[in-house]
Motif scaffolding. Structure first.
Motif, PDB file in Angstrom:
ATOM      1  N   ALA A  34      -3.921 -11.301  -7.203  1.00  0.00           N
ATOM      2  CA  ALA A  34      -5.455 -11.511  -6.375  1.00  0.00           C
ATOM      3  C   ALA A  34      -5.809 -13.002  -6.417  1.00  0.00           C
ATOM      4  O   ALA A  34      -6.198 -13.629  -5.287  1.00  0.00           O
ATOM      5  CB  ALA A  34      -6.173 -10.616  -7.113  1.00  0.00           C
ATOM      6  N   CYS A  94      -0.708  -0.219  -6.759  1.00  0.00           N
ATOM      7  CA  CYS A  94      -1.361  -0.646  -8.007  1.00  0.00           C
ATOM      8  C   CYS A  94      -1.289   0.458  -9.156  1.00  0.00           C
ATOM      9  O   CYS A  94      -0.358   1.146  -8.749  1.00  0.00           O
ATOM     10  CB  CYS A  94      -3.184  -0.348  -7.897  1.00  0.00           C
ATOM     11  N   LEU A 138      -9.098  -8.560  -6.234  1.00  0.00           N
ATOM     12  CA  LEU A 138      -9.712  -9.560  -5.073  1.00  0.00           C
ATOM     13  C   LEU A 138     -11.014  -9.574  -5.228  1.00  0.00           C
ATOM     14  O   LEU A 138     -11.807 -10.742  -5.307  1.00  0.00           O
ATOM     15  CB  LEU A 138      -9.532  -9.094  -3.559  1.00  0.00           C
ATOM     16  N   THR A 139     -12.102  -8.714  -5.547  1.00  0.00           N
ATOM     17  CA  THR A 139     -13.445  -8.635  -5.841  1.00  0.00           C
ATOM     18  C   THR A 139     -13.741  -9.581  -7.112  1.00  0.00           C
ATOM     19  O   THR A 139     -14.644 -10.187  -6.970  1.00  0.00           O
ATOM     20  CB  THR A 139     -13.939  -7.386  -6.006  1.00  0.00           C
ATOM     21  N   GLY A 166      -4.990  -4.653  -7.046  1.00  0.00           N
ATOM     22  CA  GLY A 166      -5.720  -4.171  -5.885  1.00  0.00           C
ATOM     23  C   GLY A 166      -6.967  -4.747  -5.455  1.00  0.00           C
ATOM     24  O   GLY A 166      -7.205  -6.014  -5.671  1.00  0.00           O
ATOM     25  N   ALA A 167      -7.724  -3.945  -4.959  1.00  0.00           N
ATOM     26  CA  ALA A 167      -9.142  -4.479  -4.364  1.00  0.00           C
ATOM     27  C   ALA A 167      -9.934  -5.067  -5.357  1.00  0.00           C
ATOM     28  O   ALA A 167     -10.728  -5.969  -5.276  1.00  0.00           O
ATOM     29  CB  ALA A 167      -9.752  -3.437  -3.383  1.00  0.00           C
ATOM     30  N   GLN A 168      -9.971  -4.278  -6.535  1.00  0.00           N
ATOM     31  CA  GLN A 168     -11.031  -4.735  -7.458  1.00  0.00           C
ATOM     32  C   GLN A 168     -10.471  -6.054  -8.055  1.00  0.00           C
ATOM     33  O   GLN A 168     -11.347  -6.793  -8.109  1.00  0.00           O
ATOM     34  CB  GLN A 168     -10.758  -3.776  -8.726  1.00  0.00           C
ATOM     35  N   GLU A 196       0.673  -1.070  -0.032  1.00  0.00           N
ATOM     36  CA  GLU A 196      -0.047   0.050   0.047  1.00  0.00           C
ATOM     37  C   GLU A 196       0.872   1.224   0.047  1.00  0.00           C
ATOM     38  O   GLU A 196       0.347   2.365  -0.161  1.00  0.00           O
ATOM     39  CB  GLU A 196      -1.052  -0.189   1.275  1.00  0.00           C
ATOM     40  N   GLU A 250     -12.979 -13.179  -6.444  1.00  0.00           N
ATOM     41  CA  GLU A 250     -14.020 -13.969  -5.633  1.00  0.00           C
ATOM     42  C   GLU A 250     -15.288 -14.086  -6.501  1.00  0.00           C
ATOM     43  O   GLU A 250     -16.031 -14.806  -6.166  1.00  0.00           O
ATOM     44  CB  GLU A 250     -14.229 -12.908  -4.360  1.00  0.00           C
ATOM     45  N   THR A 288      -4.223 -14.861  -3.584  1.00  0.00           N
ATOM     46  CA  THR A 288      -4.599 -14.446  -2.256  1.00  0.00           C
ATOM     47  C   THR A 288      -5.901 -15.077  -1.949  1.00  0.00           C
ATOM     48  O   THR A 288      -6.252 -15.581  -1.018  1.00  0.00           O
ATOM     49  CB  THR A 288      -4.725 -12.894  -2.129  1.00  0.00           C
TER      50      THR A 288
END
Lengths: 397, 397
Positions: B50, A345, B83-84, B79-81, A329, B87, B53
């Motif tokens: 991702a 990112c 992982l989303t 990034g977070a996207q 991060e 999933e 993880t």
């Protein structure tokens, strides 16, 4: 490029000894006036070449009066015969110049594992000695070249206690994309008056930020050597600390950085000059670790050759550099002024067009912010091109 | 090459989801019968992708029923996207197959840093599930390819307690000359009945001598993953030790070595298959250190590309591998059956003609004898060619 400045107390002679090729400048003698001091740094390679072993032995005995450098043959991997040949070279020069053999340091660069043609070398020595002159630096810069495409020198002059002090150096080396066999030789001289311990300290500090910033993990060749002579002929004494010390040290460092960068710019097949700057590390070691991982990634190097802003390859190199508890991060990566990665990112405002504009430049800085400390490190490298493969695939044939 | 043997309890379906290119097999689903056990090894890269993880999270909850693999996009640096998206892929497959999302493991390979086109992937899932069949291994080997030039699989069958036991695997990866970004994915399955701890132990042992013998210093990519499934459908139980355990472990190792070697043979631009065998070290770690230093030297690699027996480059690599107190007098180097270096020098009876005869071969073993202990290590690598630069300079464009 300005011609190199002469250094009082130094004379240089160059000859054509036909060591590997006829009529090539392949033999250089550097003479230092009596009373000169010396500092030196040599390869860390366990298979150090015979001349390195002999030079270290001689340095332990007495300060040198003569350096003798040949190209065309590295006298490395040559066992006991190599040592005999290096010693014979020193003895021959000492006999001609009227000094002790231990006052001569030998340097060789070229093909590994072939016997040194010591007779041809010795036959060439009188011509080199006869050619000794104070302004031989340019000739010498040519005389030590192997796969180099251009001679490399650097000079600085500054005033110390009212007297002009000069620092001049020459270097050879062109394979520093991955320097494990590309011998780097550098010879720097100053007319400042410096005691040996101070001179060695100055040299070590300069090397860390110059030649060691283009060399990987002690990936030195069998023959790498850097020698710094101080003749004292300017009459200006360098103190062991303080402002005058700092100015002298800075001047030597500048000359070394100039030479180191010239080697990178002449990197085999290089089309780009890349600065890798890593900031925000916990210590310098981890910053260098990240910088070298990036600088040595063939995938990063080929992307730069293609002028492709493939930031994923840089990011992956940071990720595999082995830093414990790296917080993604906090990681940011810039190409010159363009932020390509933020918070681990792709930067939201980054566009491919921005990246391509940077990649089109011949000089590019990759800046990595680790965001976990105050330490920083900077190294220089090049891209990886078709010509690198060609040069190294064809070198012996 | 023999076609891969089916593994009872495993079904595989392949579809064309148009993730990066239209009409390319880019989506593979592997189904394991309920009650299957799993062992897995993932990348050590701090920037793991991702899907890695998510797969680790799911493995911590329950054994998988489905593996879903896409090419064309690595879902790394996202990034977070990311992982989303990973999933979401698992949830979609779970919904279609009637299992928990945690029973699905995602795998991605392709370009880094681009958002995963999760809609196209999800739209392709029904076709992959409809295609599930026991003999889908060959199709799957094609379906996971990226820069690979050929599919890679391996199979072994042996008898355990009177029952046939099969081990079959597929793999992708072609950039293993320097694997820092070339994702390696491998999927191995057996119908033996194995408890999870034993299975993980077998996998770790197999990896050390196969995939980790072609991978450098944790130089894994962001997405590397190796998964071993055991369905138990043969009815033959693998014990936790003894001869039957050893035979099972050996069989898994053989399959992994076959796959790892296939990756090296398909190395980007590779023209030679090089085994680096280092003997006589004090421990395995230092043998591997020497082997990797040789295997990663661009100068050694380009010499092999040129079929040039430039033994000086190998010797220099041994010398700079960082072994303390290396006694050069004890070092010997062989190219296949030809001794090129003895006692740290060129072997007296070595001739260039002998070296050139070996270098003309497509498969070559470099054997280094360190003469300081009983440990040994073996790794595989390739040469460094024009095509390596071309492929990696053009990859994204």
């Amino acid at each position: 490029m300005q011609p190199p400045l002469n250094v009082a107390g130094i004379r240089i002679g160059v000859a054509r000894a036909g060591i590997k090729y006829p009529d090539r400048r392949d033999l250089v003698v550097i003479e230092a006036v009596a009373g000169s001091q010396v500092a030196a740094v040599f390869t860390q390679n366990a298979f150090c070449a015979a001349p390195v072993t002999v030079a270290k032995r001689h340095l332990a005995v007495v300060a040198p009066r003569y350096l003798v450098i040949n190209t065309g043959n590295a006298n490395a991997g040559t066992g006991a015969q190599g040592l005999t040949d290096a010693e014979a070279t020193c003895r021959a020069l000492a006999g001609l110049a009227g000094c002790r053999p231990e006052e001569v340091l030998p340097y060789s660069t070229g093909v590994i594992g072939e016997p040194l043609p010591v007779e041809r070398l010795v036959v060439g020595l009188p011509a080199a000695l006869a050619a000794l002159q104070p302004d031989g630096w340019t000739e010498a810069a040519h005389g030590i070249m192997t796969t180099d495409t251009r001679p490399k020198w650097a000079s600085r002059r500054f005033t110390l206690k009212g007297r002009d002090v000069t620092v001049t150096g020459i270097a050879k080396g062109a394979g520093m994309i991955c320097p494990n066999m590309a011998t780097m030789l550098a010879f720097v001289a100053t007319d400042a008056l410096v005691d040996p311990a101070t001179l060695q300290h100055v040299l070590h500090e300069a090397v860390a930020e110059s030649f060691n910033a283009i060399t990987v993990d002690g990936d030195t060749s069998t023959n790498d050597a850097l020698t710094l002579l101080a003749t004292g002929q300017s009459g200006a004494t360098v103190p062991t600390q303080g402002e005058d010390y700092a100015r002298f040290a800075e001047t030597v460092r500048e000359v070394c950085i100039d030479l180191a960068q010239a080697i990178i710019r002449d990197g085999e097949g290089a089309t780009k000059f890349i600065t890798v700057q890593v900031n925000g590390g916990q210590d310098i070691a981890e910053c260098r670790q990240v910088a070298y991982t990036i600088a040595h990634s063939p995938l990063v190097k080929t992307a730069f050759f293609a002028s492709d802003p493939n930031w994923g390859r840089i990011l992956a190199a940071v990720g595999r550099a082995g830093l414990t508890d790296l917080d993604l991060e906090r990681v940011a990566i810039h190409l010159d002024d363009v932020c390509i990665v933020r918070a681990g990112c792709r930067a939201p405002d980054y566009t491919e067009a921005q990246g391509q504009a940077v990649m089109a430049r011949p000089d590019i800085t990759i800046r990595v912010e680790l965001g976990r400390g105050a330490a920083a490190a900077r190294i220089w490298t090049t891209d990886f091109s078709f010509d690198y493969v060609r040069i190294n695939a064809e070198y012996r044939t």
